[in-house]
Design an enzyme around this catalytic site. Structure first.
Site, PDB file in Angstrom:
ATOM      1  N   TYR A 275      18.295  -4.023 -18.531  1.00  0.00           N
ATOM      2  CA  TYR A 275      17.483  -5.239 -18.477  1.00  0.00           C
ATOM      3  C   TYR A 275      17.465  -5.925 -19.851  1.00  0.00           C
ATOM      4  CZ  TYR A 275      13.203  -7.996 -18.734  1.00  0.00           C
ATOM      5  OH  TYR A 275      12.300  -9.003 -18.974  1.00  0.00           O
TER       6      TYR A 275
ATOM      7  N   ASN B  36      14.395 -18.731  -4.985  1.00  0.00           N
ATOM      8  CA  ASN B  36      14.972 -18.207  -3.731  1.00  0.00           C
ATOM      9  C   ASN B  36      13.953 -17.375  -2.948  1.00  0.00           C
ATOM     10  OD1 ASN B  36      14.821 -15.788  -5.049  1.00  0.00           O
ATOM     11  ND2 ASN B  36      17.012 -15.416  -5.136  1.00  0.00           N
TER      12      ASN B  36
END
Ligand code: UDP
Length: 328
Positions: free
Chosen positions: A139, A31
C-alpha cells in the site's frame, strides 16, 4: 470546478461537503465499490470506475474541471500484503491513467491523498516530510510511486500538485450527515465502537510486544474535517502559487491501541472485551507526524486536537448509523 474521484467514500465525502460550504462546485466520480451514493449529497454524482477512460474523458469534456482531488484508492495495509496486484492495478495503474487523461485535457492541478505509510519504520520522530521514504507494505509502495510520478510530471509538464500525507483519519462530520462506514471494517476506532454497541463481541489488539511504552502500536489520529480544511488550503495554494508541495497532515500526538480502546470506553461509558492477538504484517510500531510545514505554508489550522472529542464525533455517527445497541 473540482473533480473528486472517490468522493463517495469516507474522506472524499467530507471534503466534498467542506468545498460546497465554501461555495466551490464539484463533480464526484465513484464506482461505489467502497463508497456510498447517499454520501454524495453535494455536487454532481457520476457512477464509474477510474479505469474507464471514456467516462473520464466525458467528464473533462462536459464540465469545466480545473483541479482533480483523488481519493479512489484501496487503503488496507494487510490486504495489500496479501494481494499486491489489486493495489498496483488500482492505486498505481489507474492513477497513472487519470493523470494521462488530465494531461490530454489540459487539467493541470492535482491534490493527491498520500499517506504516512510512505515513511516505513521511522528513524526519527515526529516524522517530517524530509524523512527517508522506505514503505514496508505494498500500500505504502503504491502511494510513494505515485508521489514520484507526480514529481516527474510537474517537472516535465505544465502541471502542479499537492500530495497530502495523511496520518490516521478519524471522527465524523459533527452534523452527522456523513461518517466512517467501511464494509468490511478494519480500522481501530470504528471496530472498538462496534464492540461498544454490541455489533461485535470483542476487539483484538494486533501486537502487544512492540517497542512502545505499553507494547501496542502508536498512531497519530487526525479528524476528517481537519483533513477537509487542509484540502481547501491546498487548493488555494495551487491556485495562488503555481507550485507543487508535499505535506504531512497529523496532530503530532501519538496514541497507542490500548489508549484508543480506553478513550473509547471513557467517551461511551461502556466496557468492552479485548483480546491480545499477534501483530498484523506491515504495521510499523510508531507513526507520529510533524505538520509544521502545512501549518506554516498552507496556514492549516487543525481544530480537533482532543482524541476524546474526535472519538465522540465517531460515536455520534456510529449511533446514528447503527443505533446505540446491538443492531446488526
Ligand atoms: N489495530 C488493532 N486491532 C484492530 C484494528 C487495528 O490493534 O482490530 C491496530 C493496527 O495494528 C494499528 C492501529 O490499530 O496499529 C491502527 O490501525 P488502523 O487499521 O485503524 O489504521 P492504519 O494505521 O492501518 O492506517
Amino acid at each position: 470546478m473540482i473533480l473528486i474521484v472517490g468522493g463517495a467514500g469516507y474522506i472524499g465525502s467530507h471534503i466534498n461537503k467542506f468545498l460546497h460550504a465554501q461555495g466551490i462546485e464539484t463533480v464526484v466520480l465513484d464506482n461505489l465499490s467502497y463508497g456510498h451514493e447517499e454520501f454524495v449529497k453535494w455536487g454532481k454524482f457520476i457512477e464509474g470506475d477510474l479505469s474507464d477512460e471514456s467516462i473520464l474523458s466525458h467528464i473533462f469534456e462536459k464540465y469545466p474541471i480545473d483541479t482533480v482531488m483523488h481519493f479512489a484508492a484501496f487503503t488496507y495495509v494487510g490486504e495489500s500484503v496479501e494481494n499486491p496486484q489489486k493495489y498496483y492495478k488500482n492505486n498505481l495503474e489507474n492513477t497513472l491513467n487519470l493523470l494521462n487523461l488530465m494531461k490530454n485535457h489540459k487539467v493541470n492541478k492535482f491534490i493527491f491523498s498520500s499517506t504516512c505509510a510512505v515513511y516505513g519504520e521511522p528513524e526519527k520522530l515526529p516524522l517530517t516530510e524530509d524523512h527517508p521514504l522506505n514503505p514496508v507494505n505494498p500500500y505504502g509502495n503504491t502511494k510513494l510511486m505515485v508521489e514520484k510520478i507526480l514529481e516527474d510530471y510537474s517537472r516535465a509538464y505544465d502541471f502542479n500538485y499537492v500530495s497530502l500525507r495523511y496520518f490516521n483519519a478519524a471522527g465524523a462530520d459533527p452534523d452527522m450527515e456523513i461518517g466512517e462506514w467501511h464494509q468490511p471494517e478494519t480500522h481501530l476506532i470504528p471496530l472498538v465502537l462496534d464492540a461498544v454497541s454490541g455489533r461485535r463481541e470483542s476487539v483484538s489488539i494486533y501486537g502487544t510486544d512492540y517497542p512502545t511504552p505499553d507494547g501496542t502500536c502508536i498512531r497519530d489520529y487526525i479528524h476528517v474535517l481537519d483533513l477537509a480544511q487542509a484540502h481547501y488550503k491546498a487548493l488555494e495554494y495551487l491556485n495562488e502559487k503555481n507550485k507543487s508541495q508535499v505535506f504531512n497532515l497529523g496532530n503530532g500526538n501519538g496514541f497507542s491501541v490500548k489508549e484508543i480502546i480506553e478513550t473509547c470506553q471513557e467517551v461511551t461509558g461502556r466496557e468492552i472485551k479485548v483480546i491480545e492477538d499477534s501483530p498484523r504484517p506491515g504495521d510499523p510500531p510508531i507513526l507520529v507526524g510533524s505538520s509544521h510545514k502545512a501549518k506554516e505554508i498552507l496556514g492549516w489550522n487543525p481544530q480537533w486536537t482532543s482524541i476524546g472529542e474526535i472519538i465522540s464525533t465517531a460515536w455520534n455517527w456510529h449511533k446514528k448509523l447503527y443505533g446505540e445497541t446491538n443492531k446488526l
